[in-house]
Design a protein around this motif. Structure first.
Motif, short mmCIF file in Angstrom:
data_model
loop_
_atom_site.label_atom_id
_atom_site.label_comp_id
_atom_site.label_asym_id
_atom_site.label_seq_id
_atom_site.Cartn_x
_atom_site.Cartn_y
_atom_site.Cartn_z
N VAL A 5 -96.03 -16.14 -30.58
CA VAL A 5 -96.45 -17.43 -31.17
C VAL A 5 -97.38 -18.18 -30.21
CG1 VAL A 5 -94.43 -17.62 -32.65
CG2 VAL A 5 -94.33 -18.57 -30.33
N THR A 6 -98.03 -17.44 -29.33
CA THR A 6 -98.90 -18.08 -28.34
C THR A 6 -99.95 -18.96 -29.00
OG1 THR A 6 -98.58 -16.25 -26.79
CG2 THR A 6 -100.51 -17.64 -26.45
N ASP A 7 -100.54 -18.49 -30.08
CA ASP A 7 -101.61 -19.25 -30.74
C ASP A 7 -101.09 -20.31 -31.69
OD1 ASP A 7 -103.60 -17.81 -29.43
OD2 ASP A 7 -103.65 -16.25 -30.97
N GLU A 8 -99.78 -20.39 -31.85
CA GLU A 8 -99.22 -21.34 -32.80
C GLU A 8 -98.76 -22.64 -32.17
OE1 GLU A 8 -96.23 -19.45 -35.18
OE2 GLU A 8 -97.46 -17.64 -35.48
N ARG A 9 -98.55 -22.63 -30.85
CA ARG A 9 -98.08 -23.84 -30.17
C ARG A 9 -98.96 -24.17 -28.98
NH1 ARG A 9 -93.14 -26.12 -31.32
NH2 ARG A 9 -91.85 -24.94 -32.79
N GLY A 10 -99.23 -25.47 -28.83
CA GLY A 10 -99.89 -25.95 -27.63
C GLY A 10 -98.84 -26.38 -26.62
N SER B 222 -83.60 -28.58 -23.61
CA SER B 222 -84.68 -28.75 -24.58
C SER B 222 -84.16 -29.45 -25.83
CB SER B 222 -85.26 -27.38 -24.96
OG SER B 222 -86.13 -27.48 -26.06
N GLN B 223 -85.02 -30.23 -26.46
CA GLN B 223 -84.69 -30.87 -27.73
C GLN B 223 -85.93 -30.89 -28.62
OE1 GLN B 223 -82.80 -34.75 -27.44
NE2 GLN B 223 -81.83 -34.21 -25.47
N GLU B 224 -85.68 -30.91 -29.92
CA GLU B 224 -86.74 -31.14 -30.89
C GLU B 224 -86.79 -32.64 -31.15
OE1 GLU B 224 -88.74 -28.82 -32.24
OE2 GLU B 224 -87.75 -27.02 -31.47
N ILE B 225 -87.90 -33.28 -30.76
CA ILE B 225 -88.02 -34.72 -30.93
C ILE B 225 -89.37 -35.04 -31.56
CG2 ILE B 225 -86.55 -35.16 -28.91
CD1 ILE B 225 -89.07 -35.85 -27.33
N ASN B 226 -89.51 -36.25 -32.04
CA ASN B 226 -90.80 -36.73 -32.53
C ASN B 226 -91.47 -37.53 -31.43
OD1 ASN B 226 -90.70 -35.66 -35.13
ND2 ASN B 226 -89.54 -37.39 -35.92
N VAL B 227 -92.70 -37.19 -31.14
CA VAL B 227 -93.50 -37.91 -30.14
C VAL B 227 -94.73 -38.43 -30.86
CG1 VAL B 227 -94.70 -37.79 -27.95
CG2 VAL B 227 -92.67 -36.38 -28.32
N ALA B 228 -94.85 -39.75 -30.93
CA ALA B 228 -95.92 -40.39 -31.71
C ALA B 228 -95.91 -39.88 -33.14
CB ALA B 228 -97.28 -40.15 -31.05
N GLY B 229 -94.71 -39.64 -33.65
CA GLY B 229 -94.55 -39.17 -35.02
C GLY B 229 -94.81 -37.69 -35.21
N ILE B 230 -95.07 -36.96 -34.12
CA ILE B 230 -95.40 -35.53 -34.20
C ILE B 230 -94.18 -34.71 -33.80
CG2 ILE B 230 -96.83 -33.69 -33.22
CD1 ILE B 230 -98.98 -35.90 -32.73
N PRO B 231 -93.70 -33.80 -34.67
CA PRO B 231 -92.58 -32.94 -34.28
C PRO B 231 -92.95 -32.11 -33.04
CG PRO B 231 -93.01 -32.78 -36.64
CD PRO B 231 -94.16 -33.53 -36.04
N THR B 232 -92.10 -32.20 -32.02
CA THR B 232 -92.43 -31.59 -30.73
C THR B 232 -91.20 -30.96 -30.12
OG1 THR B 232 -94.12 -33.28 -30.34
CG2 THR B 232 -93.34 -32.05 -28.41
N PRO C 13 -95.97 -28.86 -29.15
CA PRO C 13 -96.16 -29.13 -30.57
C PRO C 13 -96.83 -27.94 -31.27
CG PRO C 13 -97.98 -30.05 -29.37
CD PRO C 13 -97.08 -29.38 -28.34
N ALA C 14 -96.93 -28.03 -32.59
CA ALA C 14 -97.79 -27.08 -33.30
C ALA C 14 -99.21 -27.22 -32.77
CB ALA C 14 -97.75 -27.36 -34.80
N MET C 15 -99.95 -26.10 -32.75
CA MET C 15 -101.29 -26.14 -32.16
C MET C 15 -102.17 -27.20 -32.82
SD MET C 15 -102.90 -24.58 -29.66
CE MET C 15 -102.44 -22.85 -29.44
N ASP C 16 -102.07 -27.36 -34.14
CA ASP C 16 -102.90 -28.34 -34.83
C ASP C 16 -102.57 -29.77 -34.44
OD1 ASP C 16 -104.21 -26.31 -36.14
OD2 ASP C 16 -103.06 -26.49 -38.00
N ASP C 17 -101.38 -29.97 -33.88
CA ASP C 17 -100.97 -31.32 -33.49
C ASP C 17 -101.23 -31.62 -32.02
OD1 ASP C 17 -100.02 -32.00 -36.03
OD2 ASP C 17 -98.03 -31.15 -35.64
N LEU C 18 -101.78 -30.65 -31.28
CA LEU C 18 -101.91 -30.85 -29.84
C LEU C 18 -102.88 -31.98 -29.51
CD1 LEU C 18 -101.16 -29.89 -26.98
CD2 LEU C 18 -103.13 -28.34 -27.08
N ALA C 19 -104.04 -32.00 -30.16
CA ALA C 19 -105.01 -33.05 -29.85
C ALA C 19 -104.48 -34.44 -30.19
CB ALA C 19 -106.34 -32.76 -30.55
N PRO C 20 -103.90 -34.66 -31.40
CA PRO C 20 -103.33 -35.99 -31.66
C PRO C 20 -102.23 -36.36 -30.67
CG PRO C 20 -103.56 -34.76 -33.70
CD PRO C 20 -103.88 -33.80 -32.59
N LEU C 21 -101.42 -35.39 -30.27
CA LEU C 21 -100.36 -35.68 -29.31
C LEU C 21 -100.96 -36.06 -27.97
CD1 LEU C 21 -97.34 -35.70 -28.57
CD2 LEU C 21 -97.59 -33.29 -27.93
#
Length: 805
Positions: A574-579, A610-620, A637-645
């Motif tokens: 999942v290297t390309d799926e998470r930032g 480790s925990q699954e939390i929301n950071v700035a509303g982004i699942p992380t 986060p998900a790769m698509d959410d990396l820049a907003p995070l």
């Protein structure tokens, strides 16, 4: 032709024959080598036969050195003439960077064991009175190398192999290679079929076609390379002694005596031509093929070479050789298994096949027979390239590697070929902020952040980055920093047997509680260290693994190969799926708390959990762990959410003085914490006890791969130590010699300057007697021997108070 062999080697150049010879030396004689023409008829026969010692890769230097020790003995061992010329070599320095590299190489020579002296121009002139020393600062004189007849060397090892029982079948092209349901290979040839347990691709210039037979391709480009032979030269006729092979970056050439004539080989840096363009693939009919000469292309460098050796100017050109040589995308050969294809190995991609053939054969044979080699093979493992290494990549990198053959290698130097292959969503954002990137497994990763037009001024000494990197480190230690680590390799391991599986393939015990994190290591069956992973337990049947960016394919391949039939385990890359963002420093909690409702105190979010939390509303996926040794979190986060995070973190961090930092600063921070690195301190040369990693080795756990070998192995002769060194303007990089008095007793593995503790720090392997805290020795840093002392604990925060704060 026999219908079966344990090992089939495809290709009868020096690489394939050397492997056959050394497999037989290791006791594996059920070997068949198949060559489509005559032995050496690919790129071996027309090679100039150069065998230099001077190569800046520490482990590659060992490969070269082995060949230079073996080749002079082959004639006596096999009865085959090899024409070994023990001329030695001199490479000239024309600028300070060249001389600094010579001093670094002298340290490698001290460790590896070949003789090297740094000599002044007058000494060069004494040894080679025909060389023009105008503009020369110094020379690196290596006394144990030379040159030989490539066909003689190859046929000598072929004779040695066949005398031991290896079968060599000439004039028999391999037509196809197929994997049978049994797991064996069926090798179809012009003379029939052969069933083999293992196939090795040693096909030289044809290696890509052979790889394509099994559904793979290789990052190799075949380059045209010229050398010329002059007419007879009176100076050489009148002199009995042969002068050393001269190598000069000014001419980008090697210059030597060929009997009573001269020989000049050119590595042009422009107008480079790929053999058999535009595909780069030779026709199967190609045997002993040469290309039309193109003297106009090489003339600027040829003229420089003749100015260096003026007595060659009027000798005329008697012969021009323009033949193909393969170049891997990064220089070193491809030695080892192909990812995802069981029992299919490579022994190819060497642009210095004559110099490297014997050593490549020796250490690859060890790996194949015993599961490990006595040298670190990481830098040669074909799995250092992934799918990003496509045709355009291999061609661009191959051209670049060819053109840089005689360029002095400088630490930190970046080149333009085949960049921006794999990009984090933050690449452009960070580039705008001054990020200078380096490439790791195709990923562009930030090294440091320049401002106001700063440049690195690459050097073996501290350079323009020193102050800036120190500022990045200070910001992390005193406030808060953020780094993009998206290139980390990432895997999801799922299934009802996932925990049992990981406990079997990793040396540490897997976390028992959901959210737990453990650092664990892959071991070979001999107990050697193959890799390192951070393992997070997501749930009872789901684990999340992180490993080094450069090890993505290698670690995935190792995991997949260990699954037992019937075991309920699924491994997903999942290297390309998470930032990945690492937010670290004493104020990291303040920054993160402003972006999440999750409690971040020690009671609710402990270190190494480790925990699954929301950071700035982004699942992380948030991991409270980092490589800098500070309070902090890795955010996945998900790769698509990396820049907003990242943008949210950057904005929230402004009031706290948040800074971006890069890999240079991270190396300094990890050195202060004495964190070992995979590929440097942790390699296939050592086990967990040698590497002082017993705390991550769970001997109470039921049997796991490498356990019995580790516990039954006698204590190694060397042990890893962590030390401070009284450096001046250069720091440990790895490969430097460690001295006790005049004796070289060990080698450094990595190091750097610790800006917080204001100490130059390093790791190295030394005898046990010198491994106790307080033990003193000297480290060779360029032209100085610097006093060093073994430290008994990390130089910074030995009690982990900062991590636990």
């Amino acid at each position: 032709m026999d219908a079966q062999a344990k090992v089939v080697i495809v290709g009868g150049g020096i690489m394939g024959v050397a492997l056959a010879y050394h497999l037989a030396e290791e006791g594996e004689t059920d070997v068949m080598l198949i060559e489509k023409g005559e032995l050496t008829s690919g790129s071996t026969w027309h090679a100039a036969g150069q065998c230099p010692s001077l190569v800046s890769n520490y482990n590659l230097a060992k490969i070269h050195d082995y060949g230079n020790r073996l080749y002079p003995t082959l004639e006596e061992k096999t009865g085959q003439y090899v024409s070994w010329h023990a001329s030695g070599g001199i490479r000239v320095a024309r600028q300070q960077a060249d001389l600094d590299w010579f001093h670094y190489m002298k340290g490698i020579a001290d460790n590896v064991g070949f003789r090297m002296e740094i000599i002044d121009p007058a000494k060069i002139k004494e040894i080679n009175p025909f060389y023009d020393i105008d503009g020369v600062l110094a020379g690196a004189w290596t006394l144990d190398d030379g040159h030989a007849d490539p066909s003689g060397l190859t046929n000598a090892m072929a004779r040695g192999a066949t005398d031991s029982g290896v079968r060599i079948v000439r004039h028999n092209r391999v037509l196809d290679i197929n994997l049978l349901p049994s797991g064996n290979w069926e090798v179809t040839t012009e003379q029939g079929k052969v069933t083999a347990e293992v196939v090795v691709n040693a096909a030289g210039s044809f290696a890509r076609q052979v790889a394509q037979m099994v559904g793979a391709d290789l990052p190799i480009a075949n380059m045209e390379h010229h050398y010329i032979v002059t007419g007879a030269i009176q100076d050489f006729i009148d002199r009995d002694e042969e002068f050393p092979v001269m190598r000069d970056p000014y001419a980008s050439a090697y210059i030597r005596q060929e009997q009573k004539s001269g020989l000049i080989g050119i590595y042009e840096s422009s107008g480079i031509t790929e053999a058999w363009g535009p595909t780069g693939l030779p026709p199967w009919s190609s045997d002993s093929e040469l290309f039309p000469d193109d003297l106009d292309r090489i003339m600027p460098w040829l003229e420089r070479a003749m100015h260096c050796m003026p007595n060659m100017m009027d000798a005329g050109i008697k012969r021009v050789v323009n033949g193909a040589i393969p170049h891997s995308a990064d220089g070193p050969p491809l030695l080892g298994p192909v990812a995802g294809i069981p029992n299919f190995w490579l022994c190819c991609g060497s642009s210095f096949g004559i110099a490297q053939g014997a050593g490549c054969g020796k250490y690859l044979a060890q790996w194949m027979v015993y599961g490990d080699s006595e040298i670190n093979m990481t830098g040669f493992d074909p799995r250092r390239f992934g799918t990003f290494a496509d045709r355009d990549f291999m061609r661009a990198k191959g051209f670049q590697d060819y053109g840089l053959t005689y360029a002095t290698p400088l630490p930190g130097e970046e080149f333009d070929a085949a960049r921006e292959c794999r990009l984090s969503p933050l690449y452009e954002i960070l580039k705008e902020k001054g990020a200078i990137h380096t490439q790791t497994f195709g990923w562009e990763r930030p090294k440091w952040f320049a401002s106001n037009g700063q440049e690195e001024d690459c050097s073996y000494r501290r350079n323009a980055t020193f102050v800036t990197v120190g500022e990045e480190c200070a910001a992390v230690r005193q406030g808060v920093g953020v780094i993009d680590l998206t290139g980390f390799a990432k895997y999801d391991v799922r299934g009802s047997d996932a925990e049992q599986f990981l406990n079997r393939v990793l040396a540490n015990r897997m976390p028992k509680r959901d959210g737990g994190i453990a650092l664990a290591h892959f071991l070979s069956r001999n107990g050697r260290i193959l890799g390192e992973a951070t393992v997070t337990r997501i749930s009872h049947d789901h684990f999340y693994l992180l490993s080094a960016a450069s090890a993505e394919l290698r670690d995935l391949d190792h995991l997949v190969q260990q699954i037992i039939i019937g075991e309920q385990v699924v491994i997903e890359n999942v290297t390309d799926e998470r930032g990945v963002l690492a937010l670290v420093g004493p104020r990291s909690r303040d920054v993160l708390a402003s972006l999440t409702d999750a409690p971040l105190d020690n009671e609710n979010f402990r270190w190494r959990t480790s925990q699954e939390i929301n950071v700035a509303g982004i699942p992380t996926r948030a991991l409270r762990i980092n490589y800098a040794g500070e309070l902090g979190w890795e955010l996945h986060p998900a790769m698509d959410d990396l820049a907003p995070l990242y943008n949210a973190v950057a904005q929230a961090g402004e009031p706290h003085g948040l800074v971006d930092f890069g890999l240079y600063a991270l190396n300094s921070l990890r050195m202060e914490k004495a964190y070992r690195g995979w590929g440097s301190e942790l390699t296939n040369e050592v086990n967990m006890l040698d590497a002082d990693m017993a705390r991550f080795y769970n001997s109470a756990k039921p049997d796991f791969i490498g356990k019995s070998a580790t516990e039954n192995k006698p204590t190694g002769s060397l042990k890893l130590v962590y030390f401070e060194v009284d450096a001046t303007d250069s720091d440990v990089r790895g490969g430097e010699p460690i001295f006790l008095g005049e004796d070289c007793i060990g080698v450094t593995t990595s190091g750097g300057y610790g800006y917080t503790v204001k100490k130059s720090l390093g790791f190295g392997y030394v005898p046990h007697e010198q491994a106790q805290p307080g033990s003193a020795f000297d480290v060779g840093l360029l032209d100085a021997r610097c006093p060093a002392r073994v430290l008994g604990e990390p130089a910074y925060d030995p009690d982990n108070a900062r991590l636990l704060s």
